[in-house]
Design an enzyme around this catalytic site. Structure first.
Site, PDB file in Angstrom:
ATOM      1  N   MET A  20       0.839  -1.241   0.180  1.00  0.00           N
ATOM      2  CA  MET A  20       0.163   0.053   0.117  1.00  0.00           C
ATOM      3  C   MET A  20       1.017   1.269  -0.094  1.00  0.00           C
ATOM      4  O   MET A  20       1.672   1.418   0.560  1.00  0.00           O
ATOM      5  CB  MET A  20      -0.900  -0.010   1.250  1.00  0.00           C
ATOM      6  CG  MET A  20      -1.779   1.213   1.318  1.00  0.00           C
ATOM      7  SD  MET A  20      -2.932   1.330   0.108  1.00  0.00           S
ATOM      8  CE  MET A  20      -3.493   2.944   0.094  1.00  0.00           C
ATOM      9  N   GLU A  65       5.199   0.840  -6.040  1.00  0.00           N
ATOM     10  CA  GLU A  65       4.962   1.451  -4.757  1.00  0.00           C
ATOM     11  C   GLU A  65       5.535   2.984  -4.605  1.00  0.00           C
ATOM     12  O   GLU A  65       4.778   4.037  -4.361  1.00  0.00           O
ATOM     13  CB  GLU A  65       5.021   0.871  -3.465  1.00  0.00           C
ATOM     14  CG  GLU A  65       4.257  -0.472  -3.266  1.00  0.00           C
ATOM     15  CD  GLU A  65       2.731  -0.203  -3.692  1.00  0.00           C
ATOM     16  OE1 GLU A  65       2.172   0.826  -3.419  1.00  0.00           O
ATOM     17  OE2 GLU A  65       2.072  -1.297  -4.263  1.00  0.00           O
ATOM     18  N   GLU A  87      -3.224   2.816 -10.267  1.00  0.00           N
ATOM     19  CA  GLU A  87      -2.789   1.519 -10.472  1.00  0.00           C
ATOM     20  C   GLU A  87      -2.205   1.361 -11.923  1.00  0.00           C
ATOM     21  O   GLU A  87      -1.232   0.565 -11.749  1.00  0.00           O
ATOM     22  CB  GLU A  87      -3.738   0.679 -10.107  1.00  0.00           C
ATOM     23  CG  GLU A  87      -4.348   0.724  -8.533  1.00  0.00           C
ATOM     24  CD  GLU A  87      -3.328   0.634  -7.470  1.00  0.00           C
ATOM     25  OE1 GLU A  87      -2.309   0.244  -7.836  1.00  0.00           O
ATOM     26  OE2 GLU A  87      -3.615   1.173  -6.572  1.00  0.00           O
TER      27      GLU A  87
END
Length: 864
Positions: free
Chosen positions: A264, A297, A319
């Site tokens: 995340m 990330e 994304e």
């Protein structure tokens, strides 16, 4: 779990017009017990000047709401309905909201997750606040376009370290203060607290840190140089690509337990699943995957954190961009220079599969009306198809113009929010090409195009036409009213529209004159295909090639077919193609043909048996073996054909093990050993490995391999509970607990199955990871008769579980606890009845729609 209101797009837009949120001051006390923690929040916000006397609401999901004050005036906590506290009659100007609440810890990876390490008894906490889970930790105006500064203080047990988005300072007596953030969205706030083992360094004046549980410290230390090297290399490469510097004050990477996603992108504190800290041997491809996630990330620090989507319909802006940049930057900046092969084999297949289900959606959908709908779009389309579209865009637009547009986008929207229209306008600002038309064709449509070469050969020349077909559509739900004459209507094909333009490379290959099993490249032809069905003729002098391969290099997103002669060349000489990425395109084409019923499933196994013994690329070997076992053998072939298929895969893996006896390719050997274990139909060989603690000639059985062998022995009825308990005593780690749960659920014993089922669906005591491990062990093709009674129970029990435990567990149940082995019309009928009659939460409904479509496809493949 009580039902919580979801936020609609209309509500978010209304609140964004009303409010300007400035600052959150948050105090979390993590010392109040094992079940709850204290959360005190002060929100400073302004009501815009033309919005006098307007009502709104703030969100939170407390165990207990103690008190609320607005501008010093108390509000009634009893006014909290579901997750919304009304704020009525707001006047123009500045306001201050204070909320004091007790919040629950999570065991499902949502909100503030709490984990106690069985190895040493140490406890760790971390947040996962994505979408709407910030409400589980503190009160918030929870939508991505109400950015604010976050000022965080945490009280933690003595001896703990607290990590956050900004640099943290220990103030004494367990109190930690994090530096205030720049403007970020609520879902990006992060905290990780516990007795972390940390490795810290500095790069270009910026503090870097990597962190894990203490019990994993030796394994993190062993890989720290590699992890930090990749982090530095990606950081430097992004600063070469992006004009906007890294926007936060530090860069920490915490590897945390029982994490639902891969990672995340919390600004300054990225959280990863701690399986990326390897306790056992892994292949170089697995290290490459970890590197890609690090690169992915970090890309989010710019695209997602610095510039954030305005609403969840543009999740692909986060994304797809990070997915593309992760693979591309890892290729450019690190020793992993062949990442697109792995993308083609693993990630792209994920996108193709998702895009052919009834649940497909455009990369950039227009109808994301609420947060529950948005959560469903974190799939192979938003990641893999979107990244494929961006790769095609770069091939069409050119990297220079692409990066110019990206940098314009960052400059225009930094520390703010943006939409698809903003992104396309930024790209269009630096090119003469019609980017808006490209976006309409690629980002607003669904389905997969199919490209097929039609080859004609004459005397001294040959020609080909590319037949360009749009997606034939998606399959509708079964309609029982169409059953007739004893035949069951399975589905109707519903058209999804036309095609999209493609820039492709056509690879032309001939047999090597000195080695007929090898293919040599004659040349490549760049070709633009218009966004219309049909194709144009390309004529070429000389004899026709042995293989005409469309999309050589894998720059577009489309299913590829072969002409008859090329297919024969593939059958005899696939492993003779010189480049791994070219072989990946061919393997994907064979995979798609099997799924579409155009190539017998047994033919795929024959190709694997013939060509994998000669394959050198680890991603290809792993990907082909995974599809051959999990899909072809376990689903696409009938139960009667399965023993022969298992024997074929066993022989193939044995060949790979023999080929690697000299120690020259430990990664290939490890893949072969793992799959040999997984497909073993008889226990003798693998039981001997477990008894000896090693495979003859290596590798020694590390914890991962020991649990893998024991799980297969459990399936085969060749082990028992005392052996599982002894192995757990040998490895009492969290991974060991999961291994034991998996083995116990796999035992071919009615009582073991009953116990496992109750643990999953009755007691609610299992964490997310232990639930998944139990589900992985429960359903086994070898045990179809034993578990037959549980197939109809799944639908009722999964619905109840999802209602009680929420979206994360619903997703886990739909993915891992679904009876995938039960490929028969009755399972399909039960599932469709559940979809029609049951009150399903959206996440479970989506999973069941996808599973049933895959089941229906398996039935069609068997009938083909």
């Amino acid at each position: 779990m009580s039902c919580m209101s979801v936020l609609t797009r209309d509500e978010a837009q209304t609140r964004a017009r009303l409010l300007d949120v400035h600052r959150y001051t948050i105090e979390l006390d993590l010392t109040t017990g094992e079940d709850t923690f204290d959360s005190r929040t002060v929100i400073a916000f302004t009501v815009r000047g033309d919005q006098e006397g307007t009502d709104t609401f703030v969100e939170l999901k407390p165990a207990e709401l103690r008190s609320v004050t607005l501008d010093g005036h108390p509000l009634d906590p009893e006014q909290l309905v579901e997750n919304r506290l009304p704020l009525p009659g707001l006047t123009t100007g500045e306001h201050e909201l204070r909320v004091d609440a007790s919040m629950r810890y999570s065991r499902t990876g949502e909100g503030m997750h709490r984990f106690t390490d069985p190895t040493d008894g140490e406890t760790y906490l971390y947040t996962q606040l994505f979408m709407e889970d910030v409400q589980r930790v503190f009160a918030a105006f929870d939508q991505p376009d109400l950015k604010a500064v976050f000022d965080l203080t945490v009280t933690a047990p003595e001896g703990w370290t607290v990590l956050a988005n900004g640099i943290t300072e220990h103030l004494g007596e367990g109190r930690w203060q994090a530096a205030p953030t720049p403007l970020i969205s609520t879902y990006l706030v992060a905290v990780a607290a516990g007795p972390w083992h940390s490795v810290r360094t500095e790069h270009r004046g910026l503090p870097f840190g990597i962190h894990c549980r203490r019990s994993l410290a030796p394994h993190l230390d062993a890989d720290a140089d590699e992890i930090l090297d990749i982090t530095r290399q990606c950081y430097d490469r992004y600063h070469e690509k992006f004009e906007e510097p890294y926007p936060f004050d530090s860069y920490d990477q915490a590897f945390v337990p029982e994490f639902n996603a891969g990672a995340m992108e919390n600004p300054g504190l990225v959280t990863f699943r701690d399986e990326f800290i390897y306790r056992s041997a892994v292949t170089d491809t697995e290290r490459q995957t970890r590197g890609m996630v690090i690169a992915h990330e970090m890309a989010h620090m710019w695209f997602g954190d610095l510039v954030t989507l305005q609403w969840w319909d543009d999740i692909w802006l986060n994304e797809s961009f990070a997915e593309y940049m992760g693979y591309q930057t890892l290729t450019e900046a690190t020793r992993f220079t062949d990442t697109w092969t792995d993308f083609g084999v693993v990630r792209k297949a994920w996108g193709y599969d998702a895009d052919q289900r009834p649940s497909t959606h455009p990369v950039a959908p227009e109808n994301v009306d609420d947060t529950a709908s948005a959560l469903l779009n974190f799939d192979g389309i938003s990641y893999a198809k979107g990244a494929s579209a961006l790769r095609q865009l770069v091939a069409w637009l050119g990297e220079k113009d692409f990066l110019a547009g990206i940098n314009t986008h960052f400059a225009r929207h930094k520390f703010g929010n943006a939409t698809l229209a903003d992104f396309i306008d930024s790209l269009a600002s630096g090119t003469e090409r019609d980017v808006h038309a490209w976006a309409d064709a690629w980002l607003r449509t669904t389905g997969v195009d199919t490209l097929t070469p039609e080859v004609d050969a004459g005397d001294g020349h040959w020609s080909y036409t590319v037949r360009h077909e749009g997606s034939p559509g998606v399959l509708s739900k079964r309609d029982p009213s169409l059953d007739h004459d004893g035949l069951t209507h399975l589905s109707t094909l519903v058209s999804t529209g036309g095609t999209r333009p493609h820039r492709i490379t056509v690879g032309l290959y001939d047999h090597d004159l000195h080695d007929a099993s090898r293919l040599v490249l004659r040349g490549r032809i760049e070709k633009d295909l218009a966004a219309t069905p049909g194709g144009s003729i390309t004529s070429t002098m000389g004899p026709r090639p042995a293989l005409v391969l469309l999309n050589d290099g894998d720059y577009t997103y489309a299913k590829i077919r072969f002409d008859a002669e090329s297919l024969e060349t593939v059958r005899t000489s696939l492993s003779g193609l010189p480049e791994p990425l070219t072989r990946a395109v061919v393997w994907n084409a064979l995979r798609d043909s099997v799924r579409d019923g155009q190539l017998p499933a047994s033919a795929y196994l024959d190709a694997a048996r013939a060509h994998l013994p000669h394959e050198t690329d680890l991603a290809l070997v792993q990907g082909v073996l995974a599809f051959a076992s999990a899909q072809v053998t376990d689903r696409y072939l009938t139960p009667e054909a399965r023993p022969v298929a298992l024997a074929t895969l066993t022989a193939l893996c044995r060949d790979l093990i023999r080929r690697t006896e000299d120690g020259s390719n430990p990664g290939l050997r490890l893949i072969a050993v793992r799959h040999f274990i997984d497909v073993a139909a008889h226990p003798d060989t693998i039981a001997a490995w477990l008894a000896e603690g090693t495979v003859p000639g290596g590798p020694e059985l590390d914890p991962e391999l020991r649990w893998r062998v024991l799980a297969r022995l459990a399936v085969l009825g060749a082990t028992d509970e005392p052996a599982i308990a002894a192995e757990l005593e040998r490895d009492p780690s969290a991974t060991g607990q999961e291994g034991a749960a998996r083995c116990r659920a796999a035992l071919p014993d009615p009582e073991a199955k009953r116990t496992a089922w109750e643990a999953m669906f009755t007691t609610d005591d299992l964490s997310n990871y232990l639930f998944i491990a139990t589900a992985q062990g429960f359903w086994q093709p070898e045990q179809a008769d034993l578990v037959r009674e549980y197939v109809p129970r799944f639908y009722e029990d999964a619905v109840a579980l999802a209602t009680r435990r929420g979206p994360a567990m619903a997703d886990a149940a739909g993915r891992w606890a679904f009876p995938t082995h039960a490929v028969d019309p009755e399972t399909l009928r039960l599932g469709e009845e559940c979809l029609r009659d049951a009150d399903l939460i959206p996440s479970l409904r989506r999973k069941l729609v996808d599973q049933l479509d895959d089941l229906e496809r398996a039935l069609r493949v068997r009938e083909a």
